[in-house]
Scaffold this active site. Sequence first.
Site, PDB file in Angstrom:
ATOM      1  N   ASP A 166       0.868  -1.272   0.136  1.00 35.87           N
ATOM      2  CA  ASP A 166      -0.137   0.015  -0.095  1.00 35.87           C
ATOM      3  C   ASP A 166       0.881   1.063   0.141  1.00 35.87           C
ATOM      4  OD1 ASP A 166      -1.372   2.480   0.967  1.00 35.87           O
ATOM      5  OD2 ASP A 166      -3.033   0.855   1.349  1.00 35.87           O
ATOM      6  N   HIS A 167       0.986   1.890  -1.155  1.00 30.77           N
ATOM      7  CA  HIS A 167       2.009   2.750  -1.297  1.00 30.77           C
ATOM      8  C   HIS A 167       1.948   4.030  -0.191  1.00 30.77           C
ATOM      9  CE1 HIS A 167      -0.687   4.985  -3.843  1.00 30.77           C
ATOM     10  NE2 HIS A 167       0.209   6.096  -3.805  1.00 30.77           N
ATOM     11  N   HIS A 191      -5.858   2.740   1.026  1.00 34.23           N
ATOM     12  CA  HIS A 191      -5.144   3.989   1.551  1.00 34.23           C
ATOM     13  C   HIS A 191      -5.561   4.884   2.669  1.00 34.23           C
ATOM     14  CE1 HIS A 191      -2.970   2.856  -2.006  1.00 34.23           C
ATOM     15  NE2 HIS A 191      -3.569   3.830  -2.874  1.00 34.23           N
TER      16      HIS A 191
END
Length: 518
Positions: free
Chosen positions: A190-191, A253
């Site tokens: 999950d950047h 996010h």
Amino acid sequence: MQHTEFTQGLEAPNPQWFILFGATGDLAKRKLYPALYSLYRNRLLPEPFALAGVARGAMDDGQFRELVREWVDKHGRRPATSGDWEGFAARVFYCPLDANRPEDFDRLRARIDQLARSVGDPPNRVFYLAMAPDFFGKVALQLKARGLLHERGFKRLIIEKPFGHDLASAHKLNSELYQVFEESEIYRIDHYLGKEMVQNIEVIRFANSIFEPVWNNRSIANVQITSSETVGVEERAGYYESAGALRDMVQNHMLQMVMMVAMEPPSRLHTEAIRDEKVKVLRSLRRYTADEAANHVVRGQYLAGAIGGAPVPGYREEPGVKPDSRTETFVAARLFIDNFRWAGVPFYIRTGKRMALKSTEIVIQFRNMPEHLYFNEDGTLGPNLLVIRVNPVEGMYLQLNAKRPGTEGDVVPVAMEFSQPRDSSPEAYERLLYEAMRGDSTYFTRWDEVSLAWKLVDPMAEAFADERVPLSTYPAGSWGPEEARRLPAADGFWWWPVYGEETPSVEHMLVRRYAQVL
Ligand code: BG6
């Protein structure tokens, strides 16, 4: 806050092969090669390092290296400079493969074996699947069946979201992966967890004695998390039409940021201790039924409008989008975390495409001072705010009240801003790739996080599908549908403006905002 380069005190990971499926895809071009090159420049890639780019098209190593160079030049925070570039490029190879053809995996294996003679033969292997999730299970099984997992070294799998489309499909995918990889070997990206200021939340909270004692429902009135984008659906309509903002941003996010803000202090700053605390937040998050969702969740779709003065089409006019699409490009929600720390504190989240500004921010709004007392006699004294700025600037903002200099008792909000543009800080992908190569999964999503997030989101998706949560619209370039403003307004709150949002002055804004609510 000053950034330093991402090198201090860090060691290069153990030697390993980095095998990248989806080597000519968008993610690889825009994020992965620039990040790998940056790590190389900082001496943070393994030595020896070898990258096998795997994709369908036919080309040789030379052609592939040229392309990678172009992508790094175009998308990287540092262009490929010749001296360093040659060293990096010499470790980059290309292997054509069609994931539907098992025999292609034999070819891949033979190629790696053959290359191993020239670049060294690290038995450790990291597989990065930057491809459609439908392939994840299939590829993992082939890696095992065709002997690509070296029995002497470690094996790791890095995968991108979306991890499933709902809880059932996520379960299925996970059980396929578990046939080949153990949970500790799977790195679900999950950047947002690689972003400087998202990682900084725990430091702000747990390294400052002024925050932790007030980090609860006695002092905090509400929390607001915004992640707005100005881009539209771009070239991803095929994926986005079936995902929408709920699955694309909220399930991952937005919930990750909620967890980072709300988690209890972990017993130790160790991977599993941190992840355990995050999971507890998800367990305490109130799960709405599809019927309840209508009171707490708003969804919207953008109409034509203007961004930065330039006209842009509506979502339904975008290439690849159905003219009668009901896909949401905006979601706002009011969440509650039913535990002792947070009971009664609304967490408002909102995210959308084609909004007025690109911004990611977390606002902690503290409770008002008592009314009819001292400086708050008329009840208009503004609250204290702590804002964690994630994008486009990084840092913190603290809003306090103080006397206007030179006046007798004129109290005004004063702002302490500690933010700076984020151009110089490493990309989220640099951190995450480095951490995966080092074997640190703290900032990756564990299976129980994924599954609990789906449990929360699935009833919302159901309420979207059968229109129990109606689809509102908003003009491109705005802050989303009017209904989103009403969510906090119903509780006597409002969305605080994000960095760069036009605010004549903080004072003026307070007056304006109060006027809106009253
Ligand atoms: C991705 C979503 O995960 O995050 C995209 O799939 C979105 O739709 C992107 O644009 C936003 O990331 P960032 O880092 O630009 O806020």
